[in-house]
Design a protein around this motif. Sequence first.
Motif, mmCIF file in Angstrom:
data_model
loop_
_atom_site.group_PDB
_atom_site.id
_atom_site.type_symbol
_atom_site.label_atom_id
_atom_site.label_comp_id
_atom_site.label_asym_id
_atom_site.label_seq_id
_atom_site.Cartn_x
_atom_site.Cartn_y
_atom_site.Cartn_z
ATOM 1 N N PHE A 19 -77.896 69.294 34.949
ATOM 2 C CA PHE A 19 -78.021 69.638 36.437
ATOM 3 C C PHE A 19 -79.026 70.831 36.918
ATOM 4 O O PHE A 19 -79.667 70.640 37.821
ATOM 5 C CB PHE A 19 -76.287 70.192 36.855
ATOM 6 N N ILE A 20 -78.864 72.033 36.030
ATOM 7 C CA ILE A 20 -79.512 73.022 36.283
ATOM 8 C C ILE A 20 -81.247 72.543 36.365
ATOM 9 O O ILE A 20 -81.913 72.950 37.092
ATOM 10 C CB ILE A 20 -79.488 74.221 35.538
ATOM 11 N N GLU A 21 -81.574 71.977 35.170
ATOM 12 C CA GLU A 21 -82.985 71.847 34.965
ATOM 13 C C GLU A 21 -83.671 70.625 35.633
ATOM 14 O O GLU A 21 -84.687 70.568 36.259
ATOM 15 C CB GLU A 21 -83.215 71.476 33.460
ATOM 16 N N LYS A 22 -82.683 69.327 35.812
ATOM 17 C CA LYS A 22 -83.100 68.307 36.480
ATOM 18 C C LYS A 22 -82.975 68.119 38.104
ATOM 19 O O LYS A 22 -83.666 67.263 38.587
ATOM 20 C CB LYS A 22 -82.537 66.959 35.774
ATOM 21 N N VAL A 23 -81.811 68.722 38.544
ATOM 22 C CA VAL A 23 -81.208 68.681 40.053
ATOM 23 C C VAL A 23 -81.683 69.910 40.519
ATOM 24 O O VAL A 23 -82.294 69.933 41.660
ATOM 25 C CB VAL A 23 -79.882 68.162 39.920
ATOM 26 N N TYR A 24 -81.058 70.942 40.301
ATOM 27 C CA TYR A 24 -81.043 72.086 40.967
ATOM 28 C C TYR A 24 -82.436 72.752 41.063
ATOM 29 O O TYR A 24 -82.728 72.970 42.304
ATOM 30 C CB TYR A 24 -79.932 73.180 40.687
ATOM 31 N N SER A 25 -83.010 72.846 40.087
ATOM 32 C CA SER A 25 -84.352 73.511 39.823
ATOM 33 C C SER A 25 -85.557 72.823 40.757
ATOM 34 O O SER A 25 -86.354 73.581 41.137
ATOM 35 C CB SER A 25 -84.619 73.864 38.373
ATOM 36 N N LYS A 26 -85.302 71.550 40.742
ATOM 37 C CA LYS A 26 -86.239 70.960 41.393
ATOM 38 C C LYS A 26 -86.094 70.972 42.913
ATOM 39 O O LYS A 26 -87.266 70.452 43.716
ATOM 40 C CB LYS A 26 -86.391 69.338 41.117
ATOM 41 N N LYS A 27 -84.968 71.335 43.495
ATOM 42 C CA LYS A 27 -84.620 71.204 44.770
ATOM 43 C C LYS A 27 -84.646 72.850 45.456
ATOM 44 O O LYS A 27 -84.699 72.758 46.794
ATOM 45 C CB LYS A 27 -83.423 70.724 45.163
ATOM 46 N N ARG A 28 -84.223 73.690 44.868
ATOM 47 C CA ARG A 28 -84.440 75.019 44.955
ATOM 48 C C ARG A 28 -85.524 75.513 45.524
ATOM 49 O O ARG A 28 -86.775 75.353 44.997
ATOM 50 C CB ARG A 28 -83.958 76.032 43.905
ATOM 51 N N HIS A 30 -88.498 78.467 46.306
ATOM 52 C CA HIS A 30 -89.061 79.367 45.535
ATOM 53 C C HIS A 30 -89.980 80.087 46.420
ATOM 54 O O HIS A 30 -90.904 79.723 47.115
ATOM 55 C CB HIS A 30 -89.781 78.700 44.287
ATOM 56 N N SER A 37 -89.693 73.669 47.555
ATOM 57 C CA SER A 37 -89.298 73.401 46.422
ATOM 58 C C SER A 37 -90.322 72.948 45.237
ATOM 59 O O SER A 37 -91.378 72.591 45.714
ATOM 60 C CB SER A 37 -88.442 71.904 46.265
#
Length: 51
Positions: A19-28, A30, A37
Amino acid sequence: MPLNEYGTFEDAYEYIWHFIEKVYSKKRLHSALDYMSPDQFELEVVLNTVA
């Protein structure tokens, strides 16, 4: 959104990592990417490089 149940700690770790690497980090958004994103930033780079 229902809570997930995990059989083992490893199951939970794998799901949370995914979830963190493939979902959240791609949408967050920066701040270093001008509040875009990573996906938006990469698209901008490609569009500006090709044009």
